[in-house]
Motif scaffolding. Sequence first.
Motif, PDB file in Angstrom:
ATOM      1  N   VAL A 244      25.862  10.206 -20.864  1.00 56.95           N
ATOM      2  CA  VAL A 244      27.153  10.766 -21.300  1.00 56.95           C
ATOM      3  C   VAL A 244      26.986  12.248 -21.631  1.00 56.95           C
ATOM      4  N   ILE A 245      25.913  12.579 -22.312  1.00 56.02           N
ATOM      5  CA  ILE A 245      25.646  13.978 -22.670  1.00 56.02           C
ATOM      6  C   ILE A 245      25.440  14.826 -21.420  1.00 56.02           C
ATOM      7  N   GLU A 246      24.701  14.303 -20.447  1.00 62.60           N
ATOM      8  CA  GLU A 246      24.485  15.036 -19.193  1.00 62.60           C
ATOM      9  C   GLU A 246      25.807  15.277 -18.458  1.00 62.60           C
ATOM     10  N   LEU A 247      26.650  14.260 -18.392  1.00 67.31           N
ATOM     11  CA  LEU A 247      27.961  14.427 -17.750  1.00 67.31           C
ATOM     12  C   LEU A 247      28.794  15.471 -18.488  1.00 67.31           C
ATOM     13  N   SER A 248      28.773  15.406 -19.800  1.00 61.79           N
ATOM     14  CA  SER A 248      29.530  16.355 -20.611  1.00 61.79           C
ATOM     15  C   SER A 248      29.047  17.784 -20.395  1.00 61.79           C
TER      16      SER A 248
ATOM     17  N   HIS B  57      34.740  10.559 -14.703  1.00 56.11           N
ATOM     18  CA  HIS B  57      33.430   9.904 -14.830  1.00 56.11           C
ATOM     19  C   HIS B  57      32.997   9.846 -16.292  1.00 56.11           C
ATOM     20  N   LEU B  58      33.226  10.934 -17.013  1.00 56.99           N
ATOM     21  CA  LEU B  58      32.849  10.992 -18.423  1.00 56.99           C
ATOM     22  C   LEU B  58      33.643   9.974 -19.240  1.00 56.99           C
ATOM     23  N   ILE B  59      34.941   9.924 -19.013  1.00 57.46           N
ATOM     24  CA  ILE B  59      35.775   8.947 -19.730  1.00 57.46           C
ATOM     25  C   ILE B  59      35.285   7.529 -19.451  1.00 57.46           C
ATOM     26  N   ASN B  60      35.045   7.224 -18.184  1.00 58.97           N
ATOM     27  CA  ASN B  60      34.576   5.884 -17.823  1.00 58.97           C
ATOM     28  C   ASN B  60      33.216   5.576 -18.433  1.00 58.97           C
ATOM     29  N   ALA B  61      32.326   6.556 -18.435  1.00 58.34           N
ATOM     30  CA  ALA B  61      30.991   6.349 -18.998  1.00 58.34           C
ATOM     31  C   ALA B  61      31.070   6.059 -20.492  1.00 58.34           C
TER      32      ALA B  61
ATOM     33  N   ASP C 268      31.106  20.865 -18.817  1.00 61.41           N
ATOM     34  CA  ASP C 268      31.199  22.155 -19.524  1.00 61.41           C
ATOM     35  C   ASP C 268      30.872  23.320 -18.599  1.00 61.41           C
ATOM     36  N   THR C 269      29.878  23.148 -17.752  1.00 62.47           N
ATOM     37  CA  THR C 269      29.465  24.204 -16.827  1.00 62.47           C
ATOM     38  C   THR C 269      30.602  24.578 -15.875  1.00 62.47           C
ATOM     39  N   TYR C 270      31.254  23.574 -15.324  1.00 64.91           N
ATOM     40  CA  TYR C 270      32.361  23.837 -14.394  1.00 64.91           C
ATOM     41  C   TYR C 270      33.570  24.435 -15.106  1.00 64.91           C
ATOM     42  N   ILE C 271      33.851  23.951 -16.313  1.00 63.75           N
ATOM     43  CA  ILE C 271      34.970  24.506 -17.075  1.00 63.75           C
ATOM     44  C   ILE C 271      34.713  25.974 -17.383  1.00 63.75           C
ATOM     45  N   LEU C 272      33.503  26.292 -17.803  1.00 64.50           N
ATOM     46  CA  LEU C 272      33.150  27.678 -18.094  1.00 64.50           C
ATOM     47  C   LEU C 272      33.257  28.543 -16.843  1.00 64.50           C
ATOM     48  N   GLN C 273      32.813  28.032 -15.726  1.00 56.34           N
ATOM     49  CA  GLN C 273      32.899  28.760 -14.463  1.00 56.34           C
ATOM     50  C   GLN C 273      34.361  29.089 -14.131  1.00 56.34           C
ATOM     51  N   LEU C 274      35.250  28.131 -14.310  1.00 51.59           N
ATOM     52  CA  LEU C 274      36.664  28.357 -14.032  1.00 51.59           C
ATOM     53  C   LEU C 274      37.269  29.343 -15.030  1.00 51.59           C
TER      54      LEU C 274
END
Length: 72
Positions: free
Chosen positions: A41-45, A25-29, A49-55
Motif C-alpha cells: 500500500v505504501i509503495e502504491l501511495s 489500485h490503491l483504494i482496492n489494496a 504521489d510521484t505522478y501527482i507531483l509530476q502533473l
Amino acid sequence: MIISNHIPNEEESIIVHKIEELRQHLINAVLDINSFNDEYVIELSQELDTYILQLQKKNYSLRLKDKRKAGP
C-alpha cells in the motif's frame, strides 16, 4: 483532474490516466489488505504521489508561462 484552461497534451493525458489507475489500485489494496501501513500500500501511495507531483509541476509551469504572456 487538470485545473487549467489549456487543452491537455498527450503526455498529460497519459499522466492523468496513470493517476486514476493507481488511485483505484490503491483504494482496492487498502480495502483488501485493510491496512494503510502495508508495504505494498505504501509503495502504491508513493508511486501515485510521484505522478501527482509530476502533473502539478507541469501545470505550475504552464501557469507561469501564461502569466508571463499576460504581462505585468
